[in-house]
Write a protein that holds these residues in place. Structure first.
Motif, PDB file in Angstrom:
ATOM      1  N   THR A  48       0.837  -1.195   0.000  1.00  0.00           N
ATOM      2  CA  THR A  48       0.000   0.000   0.000  1.00  0.00           C
ATOM      3  C   THR A  48       0.870   1.242   0.000  1.00  0.00           C
ATOM      4  O   THR A  48       1.829   1.339   0.772  1.00  0.00           O
ATOM      5  N   LEU A  49       0.530   2.174  -0.874  1.00  0.00           N
ATOM      6  CA  LEU A  49       1.155   3.496  -0.894  1.00  0.00           C
ATOM      7  C   LEU A  49       0.153   4.487  -0.312  1.00  0.00           C
ATOM      8  O   LEU A  49      -0.949   4.653  -0.846  1.00  0.00           O
ATOM      9  N   PHE A  50       0.535   5.097   0.788  1.00  0.00           N
ATOM     10  CA  PHE A  50      -0.366   5.989   1.522  1.00  0.00           C
ATOM     11  C   PHE A  50       0.277   7.364   1.630  1.00  0.00           C
ATOM     12  O   PHE A  50       1.435   7.496   2.047  1.00  0.00           O
ATOM     13  N   VAL A  51      -0.460   8.384   1.244  1.00  0.00           N
ATOM     14  CA  VAL A  51       0.011   9.763   1.356  1.00  0.00           C
ATOM     15  C   VAL A  51      -0.538  10.351   2.647  1.00  0.00           C
ATOM     16  O   VAL A  51      -1.759  10.470   2.817  1.00  0.00           O
ATOM     17  N   GLY A  52       0.353  10.675   3.565  1.00  0.00           N
ATOM     18  CA  GLY A  52      -0.035  11.276   4.835  1.00  0.00           C
ATOM     19  C   GLY A  52       0.396  12.730   4.896  1.00  0.00           C
ATOM     20  O   GLY A  52       1.565  13.048   4.666  1.00  0.00           O
ATOM     21  N   ALA A  53      -0.538  13.620   5.168  1.00  0.00           N
ATOM     22  CA  ALA A  53      -0.246  15.051   5.248  1.00  0.00           C
ATOM     23  C   ALA A  53      -0.819  15.600   6.537  1.00  0.00           C
ATOM     24  O   ALA A  53      -1.936  15.261   6.926  1.00  0.00           O
ATOM     25  N   GLY A  54      -0.057  16.417   7.200  1.00  0.00           N
ATOM     26  CA  GLY A  54      -0.530  16.984   8.462  1.00  0.00           C
ATOM     27  C   GLY A  54       0.443  18.001   9.018  1.00  0.00           C
ATOM     28  O   GLY A  54       1.491  18.294   8.424  1.00  0.00           O
ATOM     29  N   GLY A  55       0.090  18.529  10.145  1.00  0.00           N
ATOM     30  CA  GLY A  55       0.898  19.573  10.767  1.00  0.00           C
ATOM     31  C   GLY A  55       1.363  19.180  12.157  1.00  0.00           C
ATOM     32  O   GLY A  55       0.769  18.328  12.826  1.00  0.00           O
ATOM     33  N   VAL A  56       2.440  19.817  12.579  1.00  0.00           N
ATOM     34  CA  VAL A  56       2.996  19.635  13.920  1.00  0.00           C
ATOM     35  C   VAL A  56       3.177  21.017  14.537  1.00  0.00           C
ATOM     36  O   VAL A  56       3.820  21.886  13.938  1.00  0.00           O
ATOM     37  N   ASP A  57       2.595  21.217  15.706  1.00  0.00           N
ATOM     38  CA  ASP A  57       2.710  22.502  16.409  1.00  0.00           C
ATOM     39  C   ASP A  57       3.870  22.457  17.388  1.00  0.00           C
ATOM     40  O   ASP A  57       4.088  21.460  18.081  1.00  0.00           O
ATOM     41  N   ALA A  58       4.612  23.543  17.434  1.00  0.00           N
ATOM     42  CA  ALA A  58       5.664  23.730  18.432  1.00  0.00           C
ATOM     43  C   ALA A  58       5.192  24.801  19.409  1.00  0.00           C
ATOM     44  O   ALA A  58       4.783  25.890  18.995  1.00  0.00           O
ATOM     45  N   TYR A  59       5.226  24.489  20.706  1.00  0.00           N
ATOM     46  CA  TYR A  59       4.671  25.402  21.699  1.00  0.00           C
ATOM     47  C   TYR A  59       5.602  25.511  22.900  1.00  0.00           C
ATOM     48  O   TYR A  59       6.449  24.644  23.150  1.00  0.00           O
ATOM     49  N   VAL A  60       5.404  26.586  23.640  1.00  0.00           N
ATOM     50  CA  VAL A  60       6.144  26.811  24.891  1.00  0.00           C
ATOM     51  C   VAL A  60       5.138  26.807  26.030  1.00  0.00           C
ATOM     52  O   VAL A  60       4.163  27.567  26.012  1.00  0.00           O
ATOM     53  N   ASP A  61       5.376  25.949  27.007  1.00  0.00           N
ATOM     54  CA  ASP A  61       4.466  25.805  28.140  1.00  0.00           C
ATOM     55  C   ASP A  61       4.930  26.726  29.268  1.00  0.00           C
ATOM     56  O   ASP A  61       5.893  26.441  29.975  1.00  0.00           O
ATOM     57  N   PHE A  62       4.211  27.837  29.438  1.00  0.00           N
ATOM     58  CA  PHE A  62       4.589  28.807  30.469  1.00  0.00           C
ATOM     59  C   PHE A  62       4.264  28.319  31.875  1.00  0.00           C
ATOM     60  O   PHE A  62       4.745  28.891  32.852  1.00  0.00           O
TER      61      PHE A  62
END
Length: 223
Positions: free
Chosen positions: A97-111
């Motif tokens: 199976t060839l699967f195209v995965g697209a998405g985002g990753v958030d970078a955050y600072v925990d105060f």
């Protein structure tokens, strides 16, 4: 005295009756077709009807967020997943199976992880030093509208199994593998460094808008 009725000029009574008869047959045929379709729709054993009986959404918890979303990275990966049987050829048992995965990753600072003495201010209140934790990466969030199976090859046994189960192969493994690869790519990228820089810029601008002329932003792992 007797009177006789004559047909209007140019109209033949027999022909008029035939036209009425044909028109009645046409209307009857239309009613039979429409009624038959409606009856087939109601009585068709192979027809499908979708009924949403979902329960109301329940709010389980609310959390106060004390973090700054400093940067977001968008990623795309092509997952090539192949499964082979030990003693059978791929045409009989196996899949790829060839699967195209697209998405985002958030970078955050925990105060919320800041120490009690994380902010120090000079006596004349013109200088401020703030220490904050470094940016962390959130779990990848795959976009279902842009993630899809591009191509798939399955052996005969796999096709029969999917046919009997009435559903295609489970795609959860593909999504999990795509999330893992996207997270690895996010870790190897400069996403966290960009988030750290954005956090410094945000805090410096905010404190200067409060009247501080010199602002120093450091991370907790810095001397």
């Amino acid at each position: 005295m007797t009177t006789s009725r004559t047909a209007p000029s140019g109209v033949i009574p027999g022909r008029r009756r035939r036209w009425r008869y044909l028109a009645g047959l046409l209307v009857l045929a239309v009613l039979l077709v429409v009624g038959g379709r409606l009856a087939w729709t109601w009585l068709n054993p192979l027809g499908e009807q979708t009924i949403d009986r979902s329960q109301p959404v329940l709010l389980e918890s609310i959390k106060d967020l004390s973090r700054f979303e400093a940067a977001t990275g968008n990623f795309q990966v092509v997952v090539d997943l192949e499964k082979d049987a030990n003693f059978l050829p791929d045409a009989i048992k196996g899949s790829r199976t060839l699967f195209v995965g697209a998405g985002g990753v958030d970078a955050y600072v925990d105060f919320s992880g800041m120490a009690a003495n994380g902010v120090t201010v000079s006596e004349d209140r013109t200088e401020a030093t703030i220490r904050v934790p470094r940016a962390q990466l959130e779990k990848p969030n795959l976009d279902n509208s842009r993630s899809y199976v591009f191509a798939q090859e399955r052996g005969l046994f796999d096709r029969v199994q999917d046919f009997l189960s009435g559903s295609p192969g489970d795609q959860r493994e593909l999504y999990l593998l795509a999330e893992k690869k996207i997270l690895e790519a996010a870790v190897a990228s400069d996403l966290r460094a960009r988030a750290d820089a954005n956090t410094k810029t945000m805090l410096s601008g905010m404190l200067k808008s409060l009247g501080f002329t010199k602002v120093t932003v450091k991370f907790t792992d810095e001397p």
